[in-house]
Scaffold this active site. Sequence first.
Site, PDB file in Angstrom:
ATOM      1  N   CYS A   2     -45.363  97.710  36.202  1.00  0.00           N
ATOM      2  CA  CYS A   2     -46.205  98.880  36.030  1.00  0.00           C
ATOM      3  C   CYS A   2     -47.600  98.540  36.568  1.00  0.00           C
ATOM      4  O   CYS A   2     -48.146  97.484  36.264  1.00  0.00           O
ATOM      5  CB  CYS A   2     -46.363  99.341  34.590  1.00  0.00           C
ATOM      6  N   LYS A 576     -42.462  93.981  41.364  1.00  0.00           N
ATOM      7  CA  LYS A 576     -43.149  92.699  41.513  1.00  0.00           C
ATOM      8  C   LYS A 576     -43.809  92.386  40.177  1.00  0.00           C
ATOM      9  O   LYS A 576     -44.178  93.314  39.451  1.00  0.00           O
ATOM     10  CB  LYS A 576     -44.211  92.865  42.600  1.00  0.00           C
TER      11      LYS A 576
HETATM   12  C1  F6R Z   1     -37.350  87.442  44.559  1.00  0.00           C
HETATM   13  C2  F6R Z   1     -38.539  87.398  43.736  1.00  0.00           C
HETATM   14  C3  F6R Z   1     -38.398  87.113  42.299  1.00  0.00           C
HETATM   15  C4  F6R Z   1     -39.601  86.293  41.811  1.00  0.00           C
HETATM   16  C5  F6R Z   1     -39.534  86.137  40.280  1.00  0.00           C
HETATM   17  C6  F6R Z   1     -40.688  85.308  39.759  1.00  0.00           C
HETATM   18  O1  F6R Z   1     -37.659  87.597  45.904  1.00  0.00           O
HETATM   19  O2  F6R Z   1     -39.628  87.614  44.219  1.00  0.00           O
HETATM   20  O3  F6R Z   1     -37.203  86.475  42.010  1.00  0.00           O
HETATM   21  O4  F6R Z   1     -39.577  85.060  42.430  1.00  0.00           O
HETATM   22  O5  F6R Z   1     -39.555  87.385  39.674  1.00  0.00           O
HETATM   23  O6  F6R Z   1     -41.915  85.902  40.053  1.00  0.00           O
HETATM   24  P1  F6R Z   1     -43.257  85.061  40.056  1.00  0.00           P
HETATM   25  O7  F6R Z   1     -43.188  84.106  41.182  1.00  0.00           O
HETATM   26  O8  F6R Z   1     -44.339  86.071  40.206  1.00  0.00           O
HETATM   27  O9  F6R Z   1     -43.292  84.357  38.728  1.00  0.00           O
END
Ligand code: F6R
Length: 581
Positions: A2, A576
Amino acid sequence: MCGIFAVSGTQRNAGERVLEGLKKLEYRGYDSWGIAVRIENNTVNTIKKVGKISTSTEIFPEGTESLGHSRWATHGKVTQENAHPHRSGKVTLVHNGIFENYTDFITPEIQKNLLSETDTEVIALLIDTFLKKGELPEEAVRKSAQKMKGRFAILVMIDDIPGIFAARRGSPLILGRTETETFIASDIPAFLSETRIVNYLDDGEMVYVKGNTLQFSKISTGESLIKRDIEVPWKMEESEKGKFAHFMIKEIFDQKSSIASAINHSDEDIQKAVKILQSTNGSYFLACGTANKVCSAAEYFFANQAGRKINVVPSSEMPNFEKFIHQKTALVAVSQSGETADVLEILERGKAKGARIIAITNVESSSIARIADVHLPLRAGPEKAVASTKAATAQMALLYLLATADAGKITEGRQTLLALAANVNDLLNPRYEEKVQIIAEKIVKAPNLFIIGRNALYPMALESAIKIMEVSYVHAQGFAAGEMKHGPIALIEEGSPCLVLGGDEETLMNAMELKSRGARIIGVSPKRSEIFDEWLKVPEANGIQSIATIIPVQILAYKLAVLKGLDPDMPRNLAKSVTVK
Ligand code: F6R
């Protein structure tokens, strides 16, 4: 998860500005969106829509204050009713996080009047109840925040009270300031076109914002706080697509420089992290998804370079092993966003037990960076596509540097990485992209894709599968090269596409076993082999072949998505920065 954004200022188009800011945060969630504007008579006008905000050209009523939200659904389906902002009485509110104990505040009478299925509406109700009891607005927000369990960031407007209230625990909130106005956002790109001067709201803090006046205080006690202005080094063009069709391919091409930036740390800074590894009795590398596969590659780096056994556990599984965390444990958190809830929670509990924390994140202001004893920023620039690409290779580069430093060979480590960075710079060009495109066209209709790799290329086979599945929705599965014949080889049919990462003798033997059963072999390696039906050449990179090899697979995943008419930047069901467990 969000995106939330607000502006309090002097310009009369606050609604349009929140719309533009939220479009830049859309990667955090894109199920639905909504924006509220405070209008002339000090009441609030709200627009809510299902779907992506990026396509909206909505016109808003005039007003100098506005707040909005782009949603990744947790409580309640993706409907207009469940979209934020939520309203109760005089309170309009957006929320990122989870109000874990919200049902404690719902009586049968209240239940009848709720308009949505969300936990968020109950926060608005709680604040409005305090207002009705005669609490001052700031106290109504504070007392409500005190009652909330779980991680949250909220932005609140109250009818008749100019200004915006914000509070956070666990979920990020950053304020951007100019001489006349203030922006409040879950992430810096939302206001980067307006200002690079920021104030960080820390965990357990709240702020009342009116124009460019800010009053910070603690949620728990109301004690006033003074904050320092900080100038962030991010550049506007880093968070724009520029000439590229999507952020994902732009970020893949950013690897021309991001690998070198990631290791641009002084030897002293690297040694601070190494000292923690060397002065403790064992380490856990904590990460999720792609970052977890990166840590699995680092397991090989540390074993081969430094003779050190590290423990790599997906953070969501770590609660099973938390009993082994103590004062002499090193926790190494690897996270692009620095906000991933499964990682952060283990760190918080580990810190309470006295464990030492090293963090590797791409967001210097993030919660994971701020909880660490030593933080090594990735400096890869903003990563906006949901699929992690440049952050993943930056993480691997930095972890390799740490492993070589642990072995007392940091200079050699740096040289190896810089040589690779130069080769990646040469590799990433339109002709190479075209080669990957041709292969993508040949396999785009295949229902399954298999990937094999040995040594550190085994975690890269797993990572390749994540990348391909999440953006192209093609079912892909990665295996240790030697494991296929222990079961999965039964799935191989005439024409089954198999990506073979690496060209060592044993992997080629395993590739031959697949080819003999009809597989179409796509080799990703420095040298061609007659076993390969197709070949993607990658630079030779002794010890860090994993970094070189994942790059063409990232391009392949992107091309498959585009060929299928999908949006690689915003794959379905994903977001993300996963700030919920
Ligand atoms: C896949 C992807 C996710 C992140 C995971 C961890 O391409 O981006 O698997 O790697 O959600 O996210 P962070 O690195 O932000 O802790």
